[in-house]
Enzyme design. Structure first.
Site, mmCIF file in Angstrom:
data_model
loop_
_atom_site.group_PDB
_atom_site.id
_atom_site.type_symbol
_atom_site.label_atom_id
_atom_site.label_comp_id
_atom_site.label_asym_id
_atom_site.label_seq_id
_atom_site.Cartn_x
_atom_site.Cartn_y
_atom_site.Cartn_z
ATOM 1 N N GLU A 1 -5.156 7.137 1.344
ATOM 2 C CA GLU A 1 -5.338 8.339 2.170
ATOM 3 C C GLU A 1 -6.398 9.265 1.552
ATOM 4 O OE1 GLU A 1 -2.565 11.916 4.089
ATOM 5 O OE2 GLU A 1 -1.785 10.642 2.492
ATOM 6 N N LYS B 1 -4.247 10.615 12.558
ATOM 7 C CA LYS B 1 -2.817 10.760 12.295
ATOM 8 C C LYS B 1 -2.139 11.622 13.350
ATOM 9 C CE LYS B 1 0.395 12.016 8.564
ATOM 10 N NZ LYS B 1 0.527 12.620 7.221
ATOM 11 N N CYS C 1 0.667 7.978 5.635
ATOM 12 C CA CYS C 1 1.671 8.718 4.867
ATOM 13 C C CYS C 1 2.998 8.830 5.597
ATOM 14 C CB CYS C 1 1.094 10.099 4.509
ATOM 15 S SG CYS C 1 2.146 11.064 3.399
#
Length: 501
Positions: free
Chosen positions: A266, A327, A379
């Site tokens: 990330e 995301k 994540c």
């Protein structure tokens, strides 16, 4: 609470702490039904008006022991004094505990004063409470009892009923154990034996069910590599260390440019895609003709969903692949600040670097790596069961990237890995996991680690993954069968005439 209210409070806090021990890194999954029995011992006699406080105390024990690692990100990385960090951590834990308080309150009002009705409804109320916590206020799908079964005897049922179904049966097991105990006390051994037999059947049959292959692996594996840079969080967004960070990942990849898939974690490139053009071109020049590098990178540009220019936390494919994914499940305060017009500037924690991301659009296409469809999760997203299973149905391979450096040497990153393993088990798909400081790993279709890098090391993981075809039952139906069953159970049992004891 009753006269022994301090003892009762202590038992409820203990029950919450025991559930933390069922998850990684402890993995004492057998404590889960024990915790449920302790809760019922205290809560079954309580009137509905006292069950909210009982549920809140249990939640305080659960989240206080299981997720208080947020203190590290608030204190060490949020430039916040220790007293304020302690207060904020307590408010976070106490706020999450409200979900169990509300669930216990609803349990008492729906079941009224019948202990039998309470025992029957407890698993249904529990799993609906967990589901509510997964989406309300963006959700916090952490600390589910079913997650601990990735290494337990019920693991074989995960591809069939998912983590909510596993949680339902674990709670039902505790309720059945308490019911059997009461029947034995009332000399009804036959009824108790029947309940025990039904209760233990899934626990005994689970290892046999786990042998079923719900998906089919490709004949030939893909050669993959994942780089773990171990970049200190303190310098992650410091421009003076930008060149050093990029150089770290280039050096780690030096011997692996020919791999089928190369994974950086990330925000491995701490520049937006419109600023990182020279780096991206350098990567393209180094890659082999059949190689794809997938990396986390912030994205800046115009968003139709937002109607303006905005930032996204993103992941993109470079080389023999294409696509960019933004995301969707953002972390409150870490990636966006609720009520930011009032909170920003109050304390350092509300001004963390890159805490102004926007949520990505729904129904995004997967990335491609050669001819393969790869679904990435960034994540926090891998914690959402239905979110992962719905996207997994369109893809051959799962990828997740993360930066768990926010939580230091705590149990948070280990719990995060366990949830990724459960998602791989539920979907019957390999998962390649890349992180900044651990745990970078390859997870097979049964949720088991095939390769892993120790935490807090800068290293390269090399191995093989298999693309997958087919779908597990939970990918086709999601969690709806379990949730509908819970709702039907509540409606049916609440309307029936049931004795009090």
């Amino acid at each position: 609470m009753p006269p022994n209210r301090w003892l009762n409070a202590l038992v409820l806090l203990l029950a919450g702490g025991l559930q933390t021990l069922t998850l990684s890194p402890f993995n004492w999954w057998w404590l889960a039904p024990v915790s449920i029995v302790l809760i019922l011992w205290i809560c079954l006699p309580l009137p509905p008006r006292q069950l909210f406080r009982a549920g809140w105390l249990f939640g305080l024990g659960l989240f206080g022991s299981g997720v208080s690692w947020v203190y590290i990100s608030i204190s060490e990385h949020g430039n916040t004094s220790i007293p304020i960090a302690v207060v904020l951590t307590f408010l976070f834990v106490a706020g999450l505990a409200l979900f169990h308080g509300l669930a216990f309150w609803a349990w008492g009002h729906l079941a009224r004063d019948s202990s039998v009705r309470r025992l029957i409804l407890f698993p249904a109320i529990w799993v609906l409470g967990d589901w509510l916590r997964s989406w309300l206020l963006t959700g916090f799908p952490w600390m589910y009892l079913g997650t601990g079964q990735v290494d337990g005897p019920l693991a074989g049922f995960a591809p069939i009923v998912g983590v909510y179904g596993l949680t339902f049966w674990i709670v039902a097991t505790g309720a059945a154990a308490w019911a059997a105990y009461q029947l034995i006390r009332n000399k009804r051994q036959a009824a108790a034996g029947l309940i025990v037999a039904v209760m233990i059947l899934p626990w005994l049959s689970g290892p046999f069910v786990s042998r079923v292959d719900w998906t089919e692996l490709a004949d030939q594996p893909l050669k993959v590599a994942a780089m773990q840079g171990n970049i200190p969080q303190q310098i992650k967004w410091d421009p003076e260390f930008l060149r050093q960070q990029v150089r770290t990942y280039l050096d780690l990849t030096q011997d692996d440019w020919h791999r089928d898939i190369i994974l950086w974690p990330e925000t491995a490139i701490p520049l937006t895609q419109d600023q990182a053009g020279p780096i991206i071109e350098m990567i393209r020049e180094e890659l082999g003709p059949d190689s794809t590098l997938i990396t986390g990178i912030p994205w800046f540009g115009f968003s139709e969903r937002v109607g303006d220019t905005t930032f996204h936390n993103s992941i993109m494919a470079i080389g023999n692949g294409e696509g960019i994914y933004h995301k969707q499940k953002l972390v409150p305060f870490g990636e966006y600040v609720p009520l930011q017009q009032w909170l920003r500037g109050l304390i350092g924690f509300f001004d963390l670097p890159m805490s102004d991301f926007s949520r990505g659009p729904e129904n995004q296409s997967p990335l491609t790596a050669g001819i393969h469809r790869v679904m990435p999760f960034i994540c926090y997203e891998v914690a959402y069961p239905d979110f992962v299973s719905s996207y997994a149905a369109r893809t051959d391979l799962l990828i997740t990237i993360s930066n768990d450096g926010w939580f230091g040497d705590s149990i948070g990153p280990v719990q995060h890995l366990q949830m990724a393993r459960m998602r791989a088990l539920e979907t019957g798909r390999y998962m390649l996991r890349g992180t900044n400081n651990g745990i970078t790993a390859i997870i097979d279709e049964r949720g088991q680690l095939t390769e892993a890098i120790p935490r807090f090391t800068d290293a390269t993981l090399r191995g093989e993954v298999y693309t997958t075809s087919g779908a597990t039952p939970v990918m086709l139906s999601g969690s709806w069968p379990t949730l509908v069953l819970a709702a039907i159970l509540i409606v049916f049992v609440r309307e029936r005439t049931i004795p009090k004891s």
